[in-house]
Write a protein that holds these residues in place. Structure first.
Motif, PDB file in Angstrom:
ATOM      1  N   TRP A 345       0.833  -1.204   0.000  1.00 22.37           N
ATOM      2  CA  TRP A 345       0.000   0.000   0.000  1.00 22.37           C
ATOM      3  C   TRP A 345       0.868   1.254   0.000  1.00 22.37           C
ATOM      4  CZ3 TRP A 345      -3.130   1.710   4.913  1.00 22.37           C
ATOM      5  CH2 TRP A 345      -3.772   2.923   4.653  1.00 22.37           C
ATOM      6  N   ALA A 346       1.853   1.315   0.886  1.00 22.07           N
ATOM      7  CA  ALA A 346       2.705   2.493   0.979  1.00 22.07           C
ATOM      8  C   ALA A 346       3.465   2.735  -0.323  1.00 22.07           C
ATOM      9  CB  ALA A 346       3.671   2.342   2.153  1.00 22.07           C
ATOM     10  N   PHE A 347       3.971   1.662  -0.916  1.00 24.35           N
ATOM     11  CA  PHE A 347       4.732   1.817  -2.155  1.00 24.35           C
ATOM     12  C   PHE A 347       3.825   2.287  -3.292  1.00 24.35           C
ATOM     13  CE2 PHE A 347       6.766   0.169  -6.039  1.00 24.35           C
ATOM     14  CZ  PHE A 347       8.007   0.780  -5.920  1.00 24.35           C
ATOM     15  N   ALA A 348       2.609   1.747  -3.380  1.00 20.93           N
ATOM     16  CA  ALA A 348       1.691   2.153  -4.440  1.00 20.93           C
ATOM     17  C   ALA A 348       1.206   3.582  -4.250  1.00 20.93           C
ATOM     18  CB  ALA A 348       0.496   1.194  -4.488  1.00 20.93           C
ATOM     19  N   SER A 349       1.133   4.059  -3.015  1.00 27.27           N
ATOM     20  CA  SER A 349       0.646   5.421  -2.762  1.00 27.27           C
ATOM     21  C   SER A 349       1.630   6.486  -3.227  1.00 27.27           C
ATOM     22  CB  SER A 349       0.352   5.600  -1.272  1.00 27.27           C
ATOM     23  OG  SER A 349       1.540   5.564  -0.504  1.00 27.27           O
ATOM     24  N   SER A 353      -0.228   9.875  -4.724  1.00 27.71           N
ATOM     25  CA  SER A 353      -0.392  10.981  -3.789  1.00 27.71           C
ATOM     26  C   SER A 353       0.898  11.787  -3.739  1.00 27.71           C
ATOM     27  CB  SER A 353      -0.756  10.459  -2.396  1.00 27.71           C
ATOM     28  OG  SER A 353      -0.658  11.488  -1.419  1.00 27.71           O
ATOM     29  N   ALA A 354       0.792  13.067  -4.058  1.00 22.77           N
ATOM     30  CA  ALA A 354       1.967  13.936  -3.976  1.00 22.77           C
ATOM     31  C   ALA A 354       2.420  14.093  -2.530  1.00 22.77           C
ATOM     32  CB  ALA A 354       1.642  15.300  -4.592  1.00 22.77           C
ATOM     33  N   GLY A 355       1.467  14.136  -1.608  1.00 21.30           N
ATOM     34  CA  GLY A 355       1.830  14.260  -0.199  1.00 21.30           C
ATOM     35  C   GLY A 355       2.553  13.038   0.317  1.00 21.30           C
ATOM     36  N   ALA A 356       2.088  11.838  -0.076  1.00 25.30           N
ATOM     37  CA  ALA A 356       2.759  10.611   0.350  1.00 25.30           C
ATOM     38  C   ALA A 356       4.166  10.531  -0.232  1.00 25.30           C
ATOM     39  CB  ALA A 356       1.937   9.398  -0.072  1.00 25.30           C
ATOM     40  N   ASP A 357       4.317  10.927  -1.487  1.00 23.75           N
ATOM     41  CA  ASP A 357       5.643  10.909  -2.114  1.00 23.75           C
ATOM     42  C   ASP A 357       6.585  11.897  -1.431  1.00 23.75           C
ATOM     43  OD1 ASP A 357       7.385  10.057  -4.440  1.00 23.75           O
ATOM     44  OD2 ASP A 357       7.334  12.223  -4.770  1.00 23.75           O
ATOM     45  N   ALA A 358       6.070  13.090  -1.096  1.00 21.96           N
ATOM     46  CA  ALA A 358       6.903  14.076  -0.401  1.00 21.96           C
ATOM     47  C   ALA A 358       7.293  13.588   0.985  1.00 21.96           C
ATOM     48  CB  ALA A 358       6.155  15.405  -0.311  1.00 21.96           C
ATOM     49  N   HIS A 359       6.362  12.918   1.670  1.00 21.14           N
ATOM     50  CA  HIS A 359       6.670  12.380   3.001  1.00 21.14           C
ATOM     51  C   HIS A 359       7.757  11.309   2.908  1.00 21.14           C
ATOM     52  CE1 HIS A 359       5.739  11.200   7.185  1.00 21.14           C
ATOM     53  NE2 HIS A 359       5.972   9.967   6.751  1.00 21.14           N
TER      54      HIS A 359
END
Length: 414
Positions: A345-349, A353-359
């Protein structure tokens, strides 16, 4: 009077012990694993005050099976005690290290008599959520079995037919692809593969579902199969081809099971009320959402806080402190299925999601390695999922990952 029940589960029979609030043994018996045995157990509990209004809690070393399904009728609390935890409790009742099935049933009853708040009862999930759990876990097991058979087949092909592995090494799905399985079934040895005409290769790929670049890929395969390469002795090569054909039958069966279970899982998951909320999260599709729902259930009282859910999933760190020693690390005791799908899930997000990628990138810049950053992102997303499920609201990117305030420029005016 408080009454507690402990059941030592076995394959053919079950030992039952009923005690009161002081630990006094009120009744014990051995029941068979069948309808008659289950009825004897229910009658025994009813004789000691079990009713719809005040059901007797039961401790058992498993959380599944027909016996547990029978006991879960109504509002009765069922405590599935981990066998490792039960073995630790056993030492409290004697130092001789003796063990017996009736003694284990008595020990399980005493566990919930003395430490009931320390153990979590089985969640009161709905019937639909339980069915999603069965299908999602079966589909996940089928995927793992498919990979295991693929590994066995790959290991065999390396011994006598490495050209086939080279032909599909850059293709998504590898040996599990329909066209790869169809070609290998027709030509399980290098000698047979080298004789395949271009027209037959093209026809097999089309029958397997290929629609694009079929002719060009067929020419490439023909060149790979006809390239000069070392060979096993003819009889040995033929024997290995028969072994590959046998493994291929297993692979065909498990690939079909994966597809059928995936369809059934998606249908059951999309019928659940929690599905729209889960699908609103970046990185969650039908299969990932079904696996998450299978492990967390839909009993919202199961996890009182997001921290409890994070610890259950293995996303939250664990602290060990003693004197001057202080250690913070990842959890090893966790729900392995939920932890596994959490990383997917985390890898696919990251791409959704720009926010998930930035995090994720911020954690990587701070010194986390790849899996640490993904685990931290999973930890954060899991807390947001817990909130959205409780509040019955969909995911909101602007709330989940608020943008950092921009610094002001220029001079202030009075």
């Amino acid at each position: 009077m408080d009454v507690f029940c402990g059941i030592d589960w076995a394959e053919g029979h079950h030992d039952v012990a009923v005690i009161d609030g002081t630990g006094k043994l009120l009744a014990k018996c051995r029941i068979g694993d069948g309808l008659e045995g289950y009825q004897v157990l229910l009658d025994l509990l009813a004789d000691h005050g079990d009713s719809v209004e005040s059901p007797i809690p039961v401790a058992i070393e498993t959380g599944r099976g027909l016996l547990v399904a029978t006991l879960r009728t109504g509002t009765r609390q069922i405590f599935a005690v981990n066998p490792m935890a039960a073995s630790r409790y056993r030492d409290r009742h004697g130092v001789s290290r003796k063990k017996s099935d009736p003694g284990d049933a008595l020990m399980l009853a005493n566990i919930i008599r003395t430490d009931m708040p320390m153990h979590r009862p089985l969640a009161a999930d709905t019937e639909l959520a339980q069915s999603v759990a069965v299908l999602a876990r079966a589909q996940q097991d089928a995927v793992w079995n498919r990979q295991q058979v693929c590994n066995q087949l790959r290991s065999l092909l390396r011994e006598y037919f490495p050209a086939f592995l080279e032909a599909f090494k850059d293709k998504q799905g590898g040996l599990a692809r329909p066209d790869a399985r169809r070609i290998l079934a027709v030509a399980p040895t290098p000698a047979l593969a080298a004789k395949l005409p271009l027209s037959r290769l093209t026809a097999m790929m089309k029958r397997a579902g290929r629609r694009r670049n079929v002719e060009a890929d067929a020419e490439r395969l023909q060149q790979v199969f006809r390239r000069e390469a070392p060979h096993q002795a003819p009889l040995v090569e033929e024997a290995m081809g028969k072994q590959a054909a046998a493994l291929l039958l297993q692979l065909d069966a498990v690939c079909e099971a994966v597809a059928d279970l995936a369809q059934a899982t998606e249908e059951a998951f999309r019928a659940h009320p929690d599905a729209p909320i889960m699908l609103s999260f970046p990185g969650i599709g039908s299969q990932i959402g079904a696996r998450i729902l299978a492990e967390i259930g839909d009993d919202r009282t199961r996890f009182a806080t997001a921290g409890g859910l994070k610890a259950y999933a293995g996303a939250a760190p664990i602290t060990r402190a003693s004197g001057k020693r202080h250690y913070v690390g990842r959890r090893f005791v966790k729900n392995n299925r939920l932890n596994h799908v959490g990383h997917l899930w985390a890898f696919a997000s990251l791409s959704g999601s720009a926010g998930a990628d930035a995090h994720y990138r911020r954690r990587r810049t701070g010194g986390d390695w790849h899996m640490q950053a993904l685990r931290h992102l999973f930890n954060r997303m899991l807390g947001q999922l817990h909130h959205c499920l409780l509040a019955r609201i969909p995911f909101d990117e602007t709330i989940a990952f608020p943008s950092a305030p921009q610094p002001t420029t220029g001079t202030a005016t009075v």
